[in-house]
Design a protein around this motif. Structure first.
Motif, PDB file in Angstrom:
ATOM      1  N   ASP A  80      65.765  60.406  54.265  1.00 37.26           N
ATOM      2  CA  ASP A  80      66.690  59.264  54.151  1.00 37.26           C
ATOM      3  C   ASP A  80      67.220  58.856  55.520  1.00 37.26           C
ATOM      4  O   ASP A  80      67.301  57.662  55.845  1.00 37.26           O
ATOM      5  N   HIS A  81      67.567  59.864  56.328  1.00 36.83           N
ATOM      6  CA  HIS A  81      68.040  59.580  57.687  1.00 36.83           C
ATOM      7  C   HIS A  81      66.943  58.920  58.524  1.00 36.83           C
ATOM      8  O   HIS A  81      67.210  57.991  59.296  1.00 36.83           O
ATOM      9  N   ASP A  82      65.707  59.410  58.376  1.00 36.43           N
ATOM     10  CA  ASP A  82      64.583  58.844  59.138  1.00 36.43           C
ATOM     11  C   ASP A  82      64.350  57.386  58.757  1.00 36.43           C
ATOM     12  O   ASP A  82      64.119  56.537  59.631  1.00 36.43           O
ATOM     13  N   ALA A  83      64.404  57.103  57.463  1.00 33.23           N
ATOM     14  CA  ALA A  83      64.215  55.720  57.003  1.00 33.23           C
ATOM     15  C   ALA A  83      65.305  54.814  57.577  1.00 33.23           C
ATOM     16  O   ALA A  83      65.028  53.675  57.998  1.00 33.23           O
ATOM     17  N   HIS A  84      66.529  55.319  57.619  1.00 33.90           N
ATOM     18  CA  HIS A  84      67.640  54.547  58.189  1.00 33.90           C
ATOM     19  C   HIS A  84      67.432  54.335  59.685  1.00 33.90           C
ATOM     20  O   HIS A  84      67.689  53.242  60.209  1.00 33.90           O
ATOM     21  N   ALA A  85      66.960  55.382  60.383  1.00 34.25           N
ATOM     22  CA  ALA A  85      66.709  55.275  61.831  1.00 34.25           C
ATOM     23  C   ALA A  85      65.601  54.269  62.121  1.00 34.25           C
ATOM     24  O   ALA A  85      65.675  53.504  63.100  1.00 34.25           O
ATOM     25  N   ILE A  86      64.560  54.243  61.288  1.00 28.85           N
ATOM     26  CA  ILE A  86      63.473  53.266  61.455  1.00 28.85           C
ATOM     27  C   ILE A  86      64.023  51.856  61.273  1.00 28.85           C
ATOM     28  O   ILE A  86      63.673  50.937  62.025  1.00 28.85           O
ATOM     29  N   GLY A  87      64.905  51.696  60.281  1.00 29.63           N
ATOM     30  CA  GLY A  87      65.526  50.392  60.058  1.00 29.63           C
ATOM     31  C   GLY A  87      66.341  49.928  61.259  1.00 29.63           C
ATOM     32  O   GLY A  87      66.292  48.752  61.643  1.00 29.63           O
ATOM     33  N   ILE A  88      67.069  50.847  61.885  1.00 27.58           N
ATOM     34  CA  ILE A  88      67.882  50.501  63.061  1.00 27.58           C
ATOM     35  C   ILE A  88      66.971  50.144  64.245  1.00 27.58           C
ATOM     36  O   ILE A  88      67.254  49.196  64.996  1.00 27.58           O
ATOM     37  N   ALA A  89      65.873  50.897  64.432  1.00 29.08           N
ATOM     38  CA  ALA A  89      64.931  50.603  65.520  1.00 29.08           C
ATOM     39  C   ALA A  89      64.313  49.220  65.334  1.00 29.08           C
ATOM     40  O   ALA A  89      64.176  48.448  66.305  1.00 29.08           O
ATOM     41  N   ASN A  90      63.958  48.871  64.095  1.00 40.29           N
ATOM     42  CA  ASN A  90      63.410  47.536  63.819  1.00 40.29           C
ATOM     43  C   ASN A  90      64.464  46.457  64.026  1.00 40.29           C
ATOM     44  O   ASN A  90      64.151  45.348  64.481  1.00 40.29           O
ATOM     45  N   ARG A  91      65.720  46.799  63.701  1.00 42.47           N
ATOM     46  CA  ARG A  91      66.814  45.844  63.921  1.00 42.47           C
ATOM     47  C   ARG A  91      67.007  45.580  65.410  1.00 42.47           C
ATOM     48  O   ARG A  91      67.280  44.442  65.813  1.00 42.47           O
ATOM     49  N   GLN A  92      66.847  46.620  66.230  1.00 46.75           N
ATOM     50  CA  GLN A  92      66.961  46.448  67.683  1.00 46.75           C
ATOM     51  C   GLN A  92      65.911  45.468  68.207  1.00 46.75           C
ATOM     52  O   GLN A  92      66.192  44.642  69.073  1.00 46.75           O
ATOM     53  N   LYS A  93      64.709  45.587  67.656  1.00 45.38           N
ATOM     54  CA  LYS A  93      63.638  44.666  68.063  1.00 45.38           C
ATOM     55  C   LYS A  93      63.987  43.229  67.689  1.00 45.38           C
ATOM     56  O   LYS A  93      63.807  42.295  68.489  1.00 45.38           O
ATOM     57  N   ALA A  94      64.524  43.046  66.476  1.00 43.22           N
ATOM     58  CA  ALA A  94      64.931  41.705  66.034  1.00 43.22           C
ATOM     59  C   ALA A  94      66.089  41.170  66.884  1.00 43.22           C
ATOM     60  O   ALA A  94      66.128  39.978  67.224  1.00 43.22           O
ATOM     61  N   LEU A  95      67.017  42.062  67.263  1.00 40.26           N
ATOM     62  CA  LEU A  95      68.151  41.642  68.098  1.00 40.26           C
ATOM     63  C   LEU A  95      67.707  41.205  69.487  1.00 40.26           C
ATOM     64  O   LEU A  95      68.255  40.239  70.046  1.00 40.26           O
ATOM     65  N   SER A  96      66.725  41.909  70.061  1.00 41.25           N
ATOM     66  CA  SER A  96      66.237  41.523  71.394  1.00 41.25           C
ATOM     67  C   SER A  96      65.616  40.127  71.357  1.00 41.25           C
ATOM     68  O   SER A  96      65.766  39.340  72.299  1.00 41.25           O
ATOM     69  N   GLU A  97      64.915  39.826  70.256  1.00 44.68           N
ATOM     70  CA  GLU A  97      64.326  38.483  70.105  1.00 44.68           C
ATOM     71  C   GLU A  97      65.418  37.439  69.876  1.00 44.68           C
ATOM     72  O   GLU A  97      65.329  36.314  70.384  1.00 44.68           O
ATOM     73  N   GLU A  98      66.444  37.829  69.135  1.00 43.30           N
ATOM     74  CA  GLU A  98      67.559  36.919  68.873  1.00 43.30           C
ATOM     75  C   GLU A  98      68.323  36.600  70.158  1.00 43.30           C
ATOM     76  O   GLU A  98      68.794  35.461  70.345  1.00 43.30           O
ATOM     77  N   ILE A  99      68.452  37.599  71.037  1.00 45.04           N
ATOM     78  CA  ILE A  99      69.133  37.379  72.321  1.00 45.04           C
ATOM     79  C   ILE A  99      68.379  36.351  73.158  1.00 45.04           C
ATOM     80  O   ILE A  99      68.984  35.442  73.763  1.00 45.04           O
ATOM     81  N   LEU A 100      67.038  36.464  73.178  1.00 45.83           N
ATOM     82  CA  LEU A 100      66.230  35.508  73.951  1.00 45.83           C
ATOM     83  C   LEU A 100      66.354  34.097  73.370  1.00 45.83           C
ATOM     84  O   LEU A 100      66.496  33.116  74.125  1.00 45.83           O
ATOM     85  N   LYS A 101      66.336  33.980  72.049  1.00 46.82           N
ATOM     86  CA  LYS A 101      66.491  32.668  71.410  1.00 46.82           C
ATOM     87  C   LYS A 101      67.861  32.067  71.709  1.00 46.82           C
ATOM     88  O   LYS A 101      67.985  30.864  71.980  1.00 46.82           O
ATOM     89  N   ALA A 102      68.900  32.924  71.675  1.00 49.61           N
ATOM     90  CA  ALA A 102      70.260  32.449  71.974  1.00 49.61           C
ATOM     91  C   ALA A 102      70.367  31.992  73.424  1.00 49.61           C
ATOM     92  O   ALA A 102      71.078  31.016  73.721  1.00 49.61           O
ATOM     93  N   LEU A 103      69.672  32.673  74.318  1.00 48.18           N
ATOM     94  CA  LEU A 103      69.667  32.262  75.736  1.00 48.18           C
ATOM     95  C   LEU A 103      69.065  30.867  75.901  1.00 48.18           C
ATOM     96  O   LEU A 103      69.585  30.025  76.654  1.00 48.18           O
ATOM     97  N   TYR A 104      67.953  30.635  75.206  1.00 48.52           N
ATOM     98  CA  TYR A 104      67.329  29.304  75.255  1.00 48.52           C
ATOM     99  C   TYR A 104      68.298  28.248  74.720  1.00 48.52           C
ATOM    100  O   TYR A 104      68.394  27.144  75.285  1.00 48.52           O
ATOM    101  N   ALA A 105      69.021  28.578  73.645  1.00 51.99           N
ATOM    102  CA  ALA A 105      69.970  27.621  73.049  1.00 51.99           C
ATOM    103  C   ALA A 105      71.117  27.316  74.005  1.00 51.99           C
ATOM    104  O   ALA A 105      71.523  26.155  74.156  1.00 51.99           O
ATOM    105  N   VAL A 106      71.625  28.342  74.684  1.00 48.02           N
ATOM    106  CA  VAL A 106      72.711  28.152  75.655  1.00 48.02           C
ATOM    107  C   VAL A 106      72.224  27.298  76.812  1.00 48.02           C
ATOM    108  O   VAL A 106      72.918  26.354  77.263  1.00 48.02           O
ATOM    109  N   HIS A 107      71.042  27.606  77.289  1.00 49.95           N
ATOM    110  CA  HIS A 107      70.474  26.862  78.429  1.00 49.95           C
ATOM    111  C   HIS A 107      70.287  25.384  78.067  1.00 49.95           C
ATOM    112  O   HIS A 107      70.576  24.488  78.897  1.00 49.95           O
TER     113      HIS A 107
END
Length: 286
Positions: A80-107
């Motif tokens: 259960d902990h491993d599944a949660h950790a995998i979910g957080i790692a995938n969320r980090q990947k989505a957040l990094s992409e979201e940060i780049l998109k937000a940068l384009y929007a600000v620019h």
């Protein structure tokens, strides 16, 4: 008895001298040992009966079954902990992409005279903080605090750092440089930056993010892959334990059945002999 008493007296004196145990502590230890001895006496008597083999087999069955159930519970909790950790790692990947998109929007908003770029910067702040706090927790441990983190203490355990140490250290190196470029933008309201200042800084942050986004995404994917590999190993382990438990349970059942049948056979023979003696005439017995 005299030799045994001398032995115990010598042992007590040795304990007092070598380990500096006072009489109060020693009395407590001896009383504890005495209580355990009294507790074990009926158990010894029980195992000394004619049903010793059956009692031992049933006891072994209970111990093995309890051990397997305990291991199952522990490993399933880890899964259960491993599944949660995998979910957080995938969320980090989505957040990094979201940060780049937000940068384009600000620019884009900074270059548009009528656009409210400060509101767009607020949309950049949320994924930035969440990514930063989560990565910090993954590397250094501790609870996940802040917006959307819900006080998660998953990374208080160091095992996820051990299996992802290389990837996390490289991510930390990449993120430190990106973080330095993003911080002035996120806190632009407090820095009194002009539009041209923010435009220049967002362009630098976009260039750095674009150049390193592929590597960062690859490292974040590796985090998930490493945890998934560990999870598969745990699943294989629990399957082996379950298989061994089934084999032991079957063997133990056969042993119990064998002893039970042997006891019944002996009882039947004894009953048959008694019945023969009772039915024979007195002259035949003489």
């Amino acid at each position: 008895m005299t030799l045994l008493r001398c032995f115990y007296e010598g042992l007590i004196k040795t304990l007092q001298v070598q380990f500096n145990i006072n009489e109060t502590k020693l009395t407590y230890v001896l009383e504890t040992v005495n209580l355990r001895a009294k507790f074990m006496t009926p158990i010894k008597k029980l195992f000394g009966t004619k049903y010793r083999e059956i009692i031992l087999s049933v006891t072994l069955f209970v111990i093995v079954d309890s051990g397997i159930l305990g291991l199952n519970f522990y490993i399933t909790t880890q899964l259960d902990h491993d599944a949660h950790a995998i979910g957080i790692a995938n969320r980090q990947k989505a957040l990094s992409e979201e940060i780049l998109k937000a940068l384009y929007a600000v620019h884009l908003d900074v270059k548009t005279p009528d656009a409210n770029y400060m509101k767009t910067i607020d949309s950049l702040e949320a994924p930035f903080k969440q990514f930063d706090e989560t990565l910090d927790s993954m590397i250094y441990g501790g609870d996940l605090i802040g917006s959307g983190q819900q006080g998660d203490n998953l990374f208080s355990q160091k095992n996820y750092l051990e299996i992802n140490k290389r990837e996390l250290l490289k991510l930390e190196e990449l993120w430190k440089s990106q973080r330095l470029l993003l911080m002035p933008i996120v806190h632009a309201y407090f820095n009194d930056y002009t539009r041209s200042d923010i435009e220049e800084r967002t362009q630098k942050a976009i260039d750095y993010s674009k150049n390193n986004q592929t590597e960062m995404s690859s490292l974040l994917s590796a985090l998930s892959s490493n945890i998934e590999t560990t999870t598969r190993n745990k699943v294989q382990t629990i399957r082996k334990i379950q298989a061994a438990g089934i084999v032991l349970a079957v063997l133990n059942f056969i042993v119990i059945l064998f002893h039970f049948i042997r006891k019944l056979s002996r009882s039947d023979k004894a009953a048959a002999v008694s019945y023969t003696h009772l039915t024979l005439p007195t002259s035949d017995l003489v």
